[in-house]
Design a protein around this motif. Structure first.
Motif, PDB file in Angstrom:
ATOM      1  N   GLU A  29      36.363  36.497  42.333  1.00 44.35           N
ATOM      2  CA  GLU A  29      35.796  37.432  41.367  1.00 44.35           C
ATOM      3  C   GLU A  29      35.763  38.848  41.935  1.00 44.35           C
ATOM      4  O   GLU A  29      36.036  39.814  41.235  1.00 44.35           O
ATOM      5  CB  GLU A  29      34.393  36.999  40.958  1.00 44.35           C
ATOM      6  CG  GLU A  29      34.377  35.742  40.115  1.00 44.35           C
ATOM      7  CD  GLU A  29      32.989  35.173  39.923  1.00 44.35           C
ATOM      8  OE1 GLU A  29      32.736  34.626  38.841  1.00 44.35           O
ATOM      9  OE2 GLU A  29      32.147  35.280  40.845  1.00 44.35           O
ATOM     10  N   ARG A  30      35.432  38.952  43.217  1.00 39.94           N
ATOM     11  CA  ARG A  30      35.393  40.281  43.837  1.00 39.94           C
ATOM     12  C   ARG A  30      36.788  40.889  43.917  1.00 39.94           C
ATOM     13  O   ARG A  30      36.966  42.080  43.690  1.00 39.94           O
ATOM     14  CB  ARG A  30      34.740  40.217  45.211  1.00 39.94           C
ATOM     15  CG  ARG A  30      33.254  39.911  45.104  1.00 39.94           C
ATOM     16  CD  ARG A  30      32.482  40.148  46.343  1.00 39.94           C
ATOM     17  NE  ARG A  30      33.065  39.612  47.550  1.00 39.94           N
ATOM     18  CZ  ARG A  30      32.372  39.191  48.592  1.00 39.94           C
ATOM     19  NH1 ARG A  30      31.056  39.237  48.571  1.00 39.94           N
ATOM     20  NH2 ARG A  30      32.975  38.739  49.654  1.00 39.94           N
ATOM     21  N   VAL A  31      37.808  40.067  44.242  1.00 40.41           N
ATOM     22  CA  VAL A  31      39.183  40.568  44.301  1.00 40.41           C
ATOM     23  C   VAL A  31      39.613  41.050  42.917  1.00 40.41           C
ATOM     24  O   VAL A  31      40.196  42.129  42.779  1.00 40.41           O
ATOM     25  CB  VAL A  31      40.156  39.490  44.839  1.00 40.41           C
ATOM     26  CG1 VAL A  31      41.613  39.901  44.611  1.00 40.41           C
ATOM     27  CG2 VAL A  31      39.896  39.238  46.313  1.00 40.41           C
ATOM     28  N   GLU A  32      39.307  40.265  41.887  1.00 42.91           N
ATOM     29  CA  GLU A  32      39.656  40.667  40.523  1.00 42.91           C
ATOM     30  C   GLU A  32      38.966  41.978  40.150  1.00 42.91           C
ATOM     31  O   GLU A  32      39.581  42.874  39.568  1.00 42.91           O
ATOM     32  CB  GLU A  32      39.258  39.572  39.541  1.00 42.91           C
ATOM     33  CG  GLU A  32      39.696  39.842  38.121  1.00 42.91           C
ATOM     34  CD  GLU A  32      39.351  38.701  37.174  1.00 42.91           C
ATOM     35  OE1 GLU A  32      39.216  38.990  35.978  1.00 42.91           O
ATOM     36  OE2 GLU A  32      39.222  37.554  37.622  1.00 42.91           O
ATOM     37  N   LEU A  33      37.688  42.102  40.488  1.00 41.40           N
ATOM     38  CA  LEU A  33      36.956  43.335  40.210  1.00 41.40           C
ATOM     39  C   LEU A  33      37.566  44.509  40.968  1.00 41.40           C
ATOM     40  O   LEU A  33      37.753  45.588  40.406  1.00 41.40           O
ATOM     41  CB  LEU A  33      35.476  43.175  40.581  1.00 41.40           C
ATOM     42  CG  LEU A  33      34.603  44.418  40.414  1.00 41.40           C
ATOM     43  CD1 LEU A  33      34.539  44.846  38.948  1.00 41.40           C
ATOM     44  CD2 LEU A  33      33.208  44.155  40.949  1.00 41.40           C
ATOM     45  N   LEU A  34      37.891  44.287  42.234  1.00 39.45           N
ATOM     46  CA  LEU A  34      38.499  45.357  43.030  1.00 39.45           C
ATOM     47  C   LEU A  34      39.842  45.798  42.451  1.00 39.45           C
ATOM     48  O   LEU A  34      40.143  46.996  42.415  1.00 39.45           O
ATOM     49  CB  LEU A  34      38.680  44.908  44.480  1.00 39.45           C
ATOM     50  CG  LEU A  34      37.421  44.890  45.322  1.00 39.45           C
ATOM     51  CD1 LEU A  34      37.700  44.222  46.664  1.00 39.45           C
ATOM     52  CD2 LEU A  34      36.895  46.294  45.524  1.00 39.45           C
ATOM     53  N   GLU A  35      40.642  44.844  42.003  1.00 42.31           N
ATOM     54  CA  GLU A  35      41.934  45.192  41.410  1.00 42.31           C
ATOM     55  C   GLU A  35      41.740  46.014  40.139  1.00 42.31           C
ATOM     56  O   GLU A  35      42.452  46.998  39.909  1.00 42.31           O
ATOM     57  CB  GLU A  35      42.743  43.928  41.116  1.00 42.31           C
ATOM     58  CG  GLU A  35      43.267  43.262  42.373  1.00 42.31           C
ATOM     59  CD  GLU A  35      43.927  41.915  42.110  1.00 42.31           C
ATOM     60  OE1 GLU A  35      43.691  41.309  41.041  1.00 42.31           O
ATOM     61  OE2 GLU A  35      44.676  41.459  42.993  1.00 42.31           O
ATOM     62  N   THR A  36      40.776  45.624  39.330  1.00 48.63           N
ATOM     63  CA  THR A  36      40.476  46.372  38.105  1.00 48.63           C
ATOM     64  C   THR A  36      39.986  47.771  38.439  1.00 48.63           C
ATOM     65  O   THR A  36      40.405  48.761  37.831  1.00 48.63           O
ATOM     66  CB  THR A  36      39.420  45.620  37.272  1.00 48.63           C
ATOM     67  OG1 THR A  36      39.940  44.333  36.939  1.00 48.63           O
ATOM     68  CG2 THR A  36      39.066  46.385  36.005  1.00 48.63           C
ATOM     69  N   GLN A  37      39.095  47.857  39.411  1.00 45.31           N
ATOM     70  CA  GLN A  37      38.562  49.159  39.797  1.00 45.31           C
ATOM     71  C   GLN A  37      39.632  50.030  40.439  1.00 45.31           C
ATOM     72  O   GLN A  37      39.655  51.247  40.220  1.00 45.31           O
ATOM     73  CB  GLN A  37      37.376  48.996  40.735  1.00 45.31           C
ATOM     74  CG  GLN A  37      36.161  48.455  40.027  1.00 45.31           C
ATOM     75  CD  GLN A  37      34.985  48.290  40.968  1.00 45.31           C
ATOM     76  OE1 GLN A  37      35.159  48.068  42.156  1.00 45.31           O
ATOM     77  NE2 GLN A  37      33.795  48.398  40.437  1.00 45.31           N
ATOM     78  N   LEU A  38      40.512  49.440  41.214  1.00 45.39           N
ATOM     79  CA  LEU A  38      41.600  50.202  41.826  1.00 45.39           C
ATOM     80  C   LEU A  38      42.488  50.814  40.749  1.00 45.39           C
ATOM     81  O   LEU A  38      42.835  51.997  40.816  1.00 45.39           O
ATOM     82  CB  LEU A  38      42.433  49.315  42.749  1.00 45.39           C
ATOM     83  CG  LEU A  38      43.672  49.965  43.369  1.00 45.39           C
ATOM     84  CD1 LEU A  38      43.292  51.181  44.213  1.00 45.39           C
ATOM     85  CD2 LEU A  38      44.445  48.948  44.191  1.00 45.39           C
ATOM     86  N   LYS A  39      42.840  50.031  39.744  1.00 42.98           N
ATOM     87  CA  LYS A  39      43.644  50.559  38.640  1.00 42.98           C
ATOM     88  C   LYS A  39      42.907  51.696  37.950  1.00 42.98           C
ATOM     89  O   LYS A  39      43.489  52.743  37.669  1.00 42.98           O
ATOM     90  CB  LYS A  39      43.990  49.470  37.639  1.00 42.98           C
ATOM     91  CG  LYS A  39      44.882  49.997  36.521  1.00 42.98           C
ATOM     92  CD  LYS A  39      45.122  48.973  35.445  1.00 42.98           C
ATOM     93  CE  LYS A  39      45.994  49.458  34.322  1.00 42.98           C
ATOM     94  NZ  LYS A  39      45.774  50.813  33.861  1.00 42.98           N
TER      95      LYS A  39
END
Length: 72
Positions: free
Chosen positions: A34-44
């Motif tokens: 979940e944290r990786v998914e959130l980080l990817e979304t935030q990075l975009k």
């Protein structure tokens, strides 16, 4: 018009700051996936915000900041 551009720039910067707050709040309660998914979304989101910020700065100052051959 200058005040509107400054407001837009500050809005973009505030969006970046808020992204950091959101990540900090969720970090402790989520799984690694979940944290990786959130980080990817935030990075975009951060990358999109930076692109918009560069575009506005180029328009405001009439410079080609990102070296793409265009201003804005």
């Amino acid at each position: 018009m200058h005040d509107k551009q400054e407001g837009m720039t500050m809005g973009l910067l505030w969006e970046i700051v808020q992204s950091g707050f959101v990540y900090g709040q969720h970090q402790k309660t989520q799984s690694i996936e979940e944290r990786v998914e959130l980080l990817e979304t935030q990075l975009k989101g951060t990358q999109d915000t930076i692109r918009e910020l560069v575009k506005k700065l180029e328009e405001l100052h009439g410079l080609d900041i990102d070296g793409d051959g265009d201003v804005g």
